[in-house]
Design a protein around this motif. Structure first.
Motif, PDB file in Angstrom:
ATOM      1  N   TYR A 141       8.900  13.976  -4.035  1.00  0.00           N
ATOM      2  CA  TYR A 141       8.369  12.743  -3.458  1.00  0.00           C
ATOM      3  C   TYR A 141       7.406  13.003  -2.301  1.00  0.00           C
ATOM      4  O   TYR A 141       7.162  12.122  -1.487  1.00  0.00           O
ATOM      5  N   SER A 142       6.835  14.209  -2.233  1.00  0.00           N
ATOM      6  CA  SER A 142       5.987  14.533  -1.088  1.00  0.00           C
ATOM      7  C   SER A 142       4.563  14.006  -1.181  1.00  0.00           C
ATOM      8  O   SER A 142       3.885  13.890  -0.168  1.00  0.00           O
ATOM      9  N   THR A 143       4.090  13.684  -2.378  1.00  0.00           N
ATOM     10  CA  THR A 143       2.734  13.140  -2.541  1.00  0.00           C
ATOM     11  C   THR A 143       2.760  11.985  -3.543  1.00  0.00           C
ATOM     12  O   THR A 143       3.708  11.845  -4.324  1.00  0.00           O
ATOM     13  N   TYR A 144       1.694  11.210  -3.541  1.00  0.00           N
ATOM     14  CA  TYR A 144       1.569  10.106  -4.498  1.00  0.00           C
ATOM     15  C   TYR A 144       1.637  10.633  -5.925  1.00  0.00           C
ATOM     16  O   TYR A 144       2.393  10.141  -6.755  1.00  0.00           O
ATOM     17  N   ALA A 145       0.835  11.654  -6.211  1.00  0.00           N
ATOM     18  CA  ALA A 145       0.767  12.197  -7.576  1.00  0.00           C
ATOM     19  C   ALA A 145       2.119  12.732  -8.029  1.00  0.00           C
ATOM     20  O   ALA A 145       2.572  12.436  -9.140  1.00  0.00           O
ATOM     21  N   SER A 146       2.782  13.513  -7.182  1.00  0.00           N
ATOM     22  CA  SER A 146       4.061  14.090  -7.589  1.00  0.00           C
ATOM     23  C   SER A 146       5.146  13.019  -7.694  1.00  0.00           C
ATOM     24  O   SER A 146       6.030  13.110  -8.546  1.00  0.00           O
ATOM     25  N   THR A 147       5.071  12.000  -6.880  1.00  0.00           N
ATOM     26  CA  THR A 147       6.050  10.919  -6.951  1.00  0.00           C
ATOM     27  C   THR A 147       5.984  10.230  -8.308  1.00  0.00           C
ATOM     28  O   THR A 147       7.010   9.970  -8.932  1.00  0.00           O
ATOM     29  N   PHE A 148       4.786   9.991  -8.772  1.00  0.00           N
ATOM     30  CA  PHE A 148       4.651   9.272 -10.041  1.00  0.00           C
ATOM     31  C   PHE A 148       4.752  10.165 -11.275  1.00  0.00           C
ATOM     32  O   PHE A 148       4.937   9.671 -12.377  1.00  0.00           O
ATOM     33  N   THR A 149       4.660  11.481 -11.102  1.00  0.00           N
ATOM     34  CA  THR A 149       4.810  12.360 -12.260  1.00  0.00           C
ATOM     35  C   THR A 149       6.218  12.932 -12.374  1.00  0.00           C
ATOM     36  O   THR A 149       6.648  13.258 -13.469  1.00  0.00           O
ATOM     37  N   THR A 150       6.939  13.060 -11.249  1.00  0.00           N
ATOM     38  CA  THR A 150       8.283  13.652 -11.305  1.00  0.00           C
ATOM     39  C   THR A 150       9.387  12.699 -10.879  1.00  0.00           C
ATOM     40  O   THR A 150      10.553  13.001 -11.081  1.00  0.00           O
ATOM     41  N   GLY A 151       9.038  11.565 -10.278  1.00  0.00           N
ATOM     42  CA  GLY A 151      10.034  10.684  -9.689  1.00  0.00           C
ATOM     43  C   GLY A 151      10.672   9.682 -10.611  1.00  0.00           C
ATOM     44  O   GLY A 151      11.467   8.864 -10.185  1.00  0.00           O
ATOM     45  N   CYS A 173       0.859  -1.184   0.000  1.00  0.00           N
ATOM     46  CA  CYS A 173       0.000   0.000   0.000  1.00  0.00           C
ATOM     47  C   CYS A 173       0.897   1.237   0.000  1.00  0.00           C
ATOM     48  O   CYS A 173       1.731   1.393   0.900  1.00  0.00           O
ATOM     49  N   TYR A 174       0.742   2.094  -1.001  1.00  0.00           N
ATOM     50  CA  TYR A 174       1.610   3.266  -1.110  1.00  0.00           C
ATOM     51  C   TYR A 174       1.560   4.114   0.158  1.00  0.00           C
ATOM     52  O   TYR A 174       2.605   4.427   0.731  1.00  0.00           O
ATOM     53  N   SER A 175       0.370   4.489   0.611  1.00  0.00           N
ATOM     54  CA  SER A 175       0.266   5.396   1.761  1.00  0.00           C
ATOM     55  C   SER A 175       0.759   4.767   3.060  1.00  0.00           C
ATOM     56  O   SER A 175       1.305   5.467   3.911  1.00  0.00           O
ATOM     57  N   ARG A 176       0.617   3.482   3.210  1.00  0.00           N
ATOM     58  CA  ARG A 176       1.044   2.802   4.431  1.00  0.00           C
ATOM     59  C   ARG A 176       2.505   2.371   4.378  1.00  0.00           C
ATOM     60  O   ARG A 176       3.234   2.503   5.370  1.00  0.00           O
ATOM     61  N   ASP A 177       2.965   1.844   3.237  1.00  0.00           N
ATOM     62  CA  ASP A 177       4.282   1.215   3.160  1.00  0.00           C
ATOM     63  C   ASP A 177       5.368   2.064   2.497  1.00  0.00           C
ATOM     64  O   ASP A 177       6.524   1.988   2.878  1.00  0.00           O
ATOM     65  N   VAL A 178       5.013   2.825   1.490  1.00  0.00           N
ATOM     66  CA  VAL A 178       6.013   3.544   0.701  1.00  0.00           C
ATOM     67  C   VAL A 178       6.142   5.006   1.114  1.00  0.00           C
ATOM     68  O   VAL A 178       7.251   5.507   1.318  1.00  0.00           O
ATOM     69  N   ALA A 179       5.020   5.700   1.231  1.00  0.00           N
ATOM     70  CA  ALA A 179       5.046   7.134   1.541  1.00  0.00           C
ATOM     71  C   ALA A 179       5.856   7.471   2.795  1.00  0.00           C
ATOM     72  O   ALA A 179       6.647   8.416   2.764  1.00  0.00           O
ATOM     73  N   PRO A 180       5.711   6.731   3.901  1.00  0.00           N
ATOM     74  CA  PRO A 180       6.497   7.083   5.085  1.00  0.00           C
ATOM     75  C   PRO A 180       8.015   7.022   4.838  1.00  0.00           C
ATOM     76  O   PRO A 180       8.770   7.837   5.379  1.00  0.00           O
TER      77      PRO A 180
END
Length: 76
Positions: free
Chosen positions: A32-42, A2-9
């Motif tokens: 890498y501060s949000t899900y959307a920005s992580t996948f658009t800029t990361g 789960c992105y918010s539980r496992d990756v985001a932290p």
């Protein structure tokens, strides 16, 4: 996974810091501060870890130009 539980932290506490890859600093254009920005800029390629810059950076040889996070931060 789960992105918010496992990756985001992990990303928020190690990468999305002031002066690095947060929404303000966007070092190298990466946020890498949000899900959307992580996948658009990361430079993450879903389903292809080998093509993802994030994976290559955290698994590079320590001390190499591509290795993240840089010293003195603890490697992931």
């Amino acid at each position: 996974v789960c992105y918010s539980r496992d990756v985001a932290p992990i990303l928020v506490s190690n990468c999305a810091k002031s002066g690095c890859h947060d929404a303000v600093s966007k070092e190298e254009g990466i946020d890498y501060s949000t899900y959307a920005s992580t996948f658009t800029t990361g430079e993450i390629v879903p389903g292809n870890a080998a093509a993802s810059k994030l994976i290559r950076s955290v698994t590079a040889n320590p001390g190499s130009e591509d290795f993240m996070p840089p010293a003195p931060h603890t490697p992931l």
